[in-house]
Design an enzyme around this catalytic site. Structure first.
Site, PDB file in Angstrom:
ATOM      1  N   ASP A  98      -2.829   5.378   3.518  1.00 55.00           N
ATOM      2  CA  ASP A  98      -1.872   5.528   4.619  1.00 55.00           C
ATOM      3  C   ASP A  98      -1.206   6.905   4.564  1.00 55.00           C
ATOM      4  O   ASP A  98      -1.151   7.546   3.514  1.00 55.00           O
ATOM      5  CB  ASP A  98      -0.807   4.419   4.585  1.00 55.00           C
ATOM      6  N   GLU A 166       1.385   2.729   0.816  1.00 57.29           N
ATOM      7  CA  GLU A 166       2.202   3.440  -0.177  1.00 57.29           C
ATOM      8  C   GLU A 166       3.470   3.993   0.455  1.00 57.29           C
ATOM      9  O   GLU A 166       4.519   4.054  -0.177  1.00 57.29           O
ATOM     10  CB  GLU A 166       1.393   4.575  -0.820  1.00 57.29           C
TER      11      GLU A 166
END
Ligand SMILES: [Zn+2]
Length: 414
Positions: A98, A166
């Protein structure tokens, strides 16, 4: 024999600049914004990476996806890839798929979602995610591909871990992975988290401070500003509380020079809007404090100190003060400087980049904490500008090539 094999892989990786550019371009175009950042998740990136790796004959790919109804695929992908070496002992390279949003696109000189080479310096590329954290993923893929192309079985096994989520809390990423597969990293394995570093490639992050985010709500009584005696001014009480933060910091005054800065920090940050007009005295104020706490203190001690400050302010100003936790992440024991991963990394960086590393701690947080709190040594290192989350996020293709060579070197024991 092993040395020859290693040189073969390092030489193959040396020509990897174009491959790094192509991987970076594909990954940035696929975005990978989590639902909390108004994106549709990391699935497209995960699918791309899986088919890229399979094209090289890499088939040991395990899915530990986390269900999430907020994204179209219904899941947040987490992938464990294994490329066997002579030993089962594994060098793990972890990357998160991400990214954060581009932010104000007017601040970018190029399209954030199209990786673009610098006009004057073709080694320099721009695009969201090129540093944070695609370089880690790209390097892992490049090493895996080079091993297959060169037909080399390294001394250690190589493991790649690509996680989601994350940037927005890790619940659907590394935390889910550990909940489902608590033993996937074995004792003696080496864990690399290339999610922080330095431009000279010398900094190895081995420790992180504890993080505590607090929200303070001051409740007074709103009234007309011309008759202040009728109410309780929440803004004035909040201001007193904010000034008191400095006193809390003085109380937690330990210093530890492994960290920069070397003290615990307590920083008032976000403040919610109160009343819309000038002639109303506000009855409610909400603000936040970002605390980065040295491992010698517990986060409970810090919370207790702020609640005590809140009680004092409440008494002095006739308001109520609530101190609530927004996020709490205790510090884990640092990775020892003589741990296998740090020793191996230092040796490889010296060999590939020709520089000596030094170890230190930061106030930020990476997924290395999830390993350290389980007693697994994890080193955070990457050759990067440290410009993550900024407009015009940049990286060098030569950084990726060098990092890939460092990881490849770590796979060989002599
Ligand atoms: Zn990151």
């Amino acid at each position: 024999m092993s040395l020859e094999q290693k040189q073969k892989v390092l030489a193959a990786l040396a020509d990897g600049s174009e491959r790094a550019f192509q991987l970076q371009s594909s990954l940035t175009a696929l975005r990978g914004l989590g639902p909390a950042n108004f994106g549709d998740g990391e699935q497209a990136k995960a699918d791309y990476l899986e088919s890229w790796l399979r094209a090289f004959g890499i088939d040991d790919i395990e899915h530990v996806d986390a269900p999430d109804s907020r994204v179209p695929s219904g899941k947040r992908p987490n992938i464990i890839v294994r490329i066997p070496g002579k030993s089962e002992k594994t060098l793990w390279i972890l990357g998160h798929m991400d990214v954060v949003p581009a932010g104000d696109e007017n601040l970018w000189n190029t399209d954030p979602w199209t990786v673009t080479r610098d006009e004057n310096d073709p080694d320099l590329i721009y695009g969201r995610g090129v540093e944070d954290n695609q370089q880690a993923i790209v390097c892992g893929c490049m090493v895996a591909a080079a091993l297959k192309e060169q037909g080399v079985t390294p001394d250690l096994s190589l493991g790649l871990i690509f996680v989601s989520d994350e940037e927005t809390g890790n619940a659907y990423g590394i935390q889910h992975l550990f909940a489902e597969r608590p033993d996937f990293v074995k004792e003696g394995d080496l864990v690399m988290v290339p999610d922080s570093g330095s431009e000279d490639g010398r900094f190895i992050e081995v420790a992180e401070k504890g993080i505590l985010w607090l929200q303070v709500t001051v409740q007074g009584r709103q009234c007309h500003a011309s008759k202040p005696d009728d109410g309780r001014n929440a803004l004035v009480a909040a201001a007193a509380m904010i000034l008191g933060v400095g006193d809390v910091e003085k109380h937690f005054d330990a210093r530890n020079d492994i960290f920069s800065p070397n003290r615990s920090t307590f920083t008032p940050t976000k403040h919610e809007a109160n009343v819309p007009n000038v002639n109303t005295m506000p009855g409610r104020e909400v603000f936040c404090i970002d605390c980065r706490v040295l491992p010698c203190y517990t986060l409970d001690e810090v919370l207790t100190a702020f609640r005590a400050l809140g009680a004092k302010i409440a008494g002095e100003y006739g308001v109520s003060v609530d101190v609530d936790i927004v996020m709490s992440e205790p510090a884990a024991a640092p990775t020892p400087e003589d741990s296998a991963v740090v020793v191996s990394l230092k040796k490889a960086v010296k060999e590939v980049l020709g520089v000596e590393c030094w170890c230190g701690g930061v106030g930020g947080s990476t997924v290395a904490v999830s390993f350290r709190e389980r007693g697994i040594s994890a080193a955070v290192w990457a050759h990067i500008f440290e410009n993550c989350h900024t407009p015009n996020e940049a990286a060098r293709l030569s950084f990726a090539v060098g990092d890939a060579q460092v990881y490849a070197s770590m796979l060989f024991t002599d």
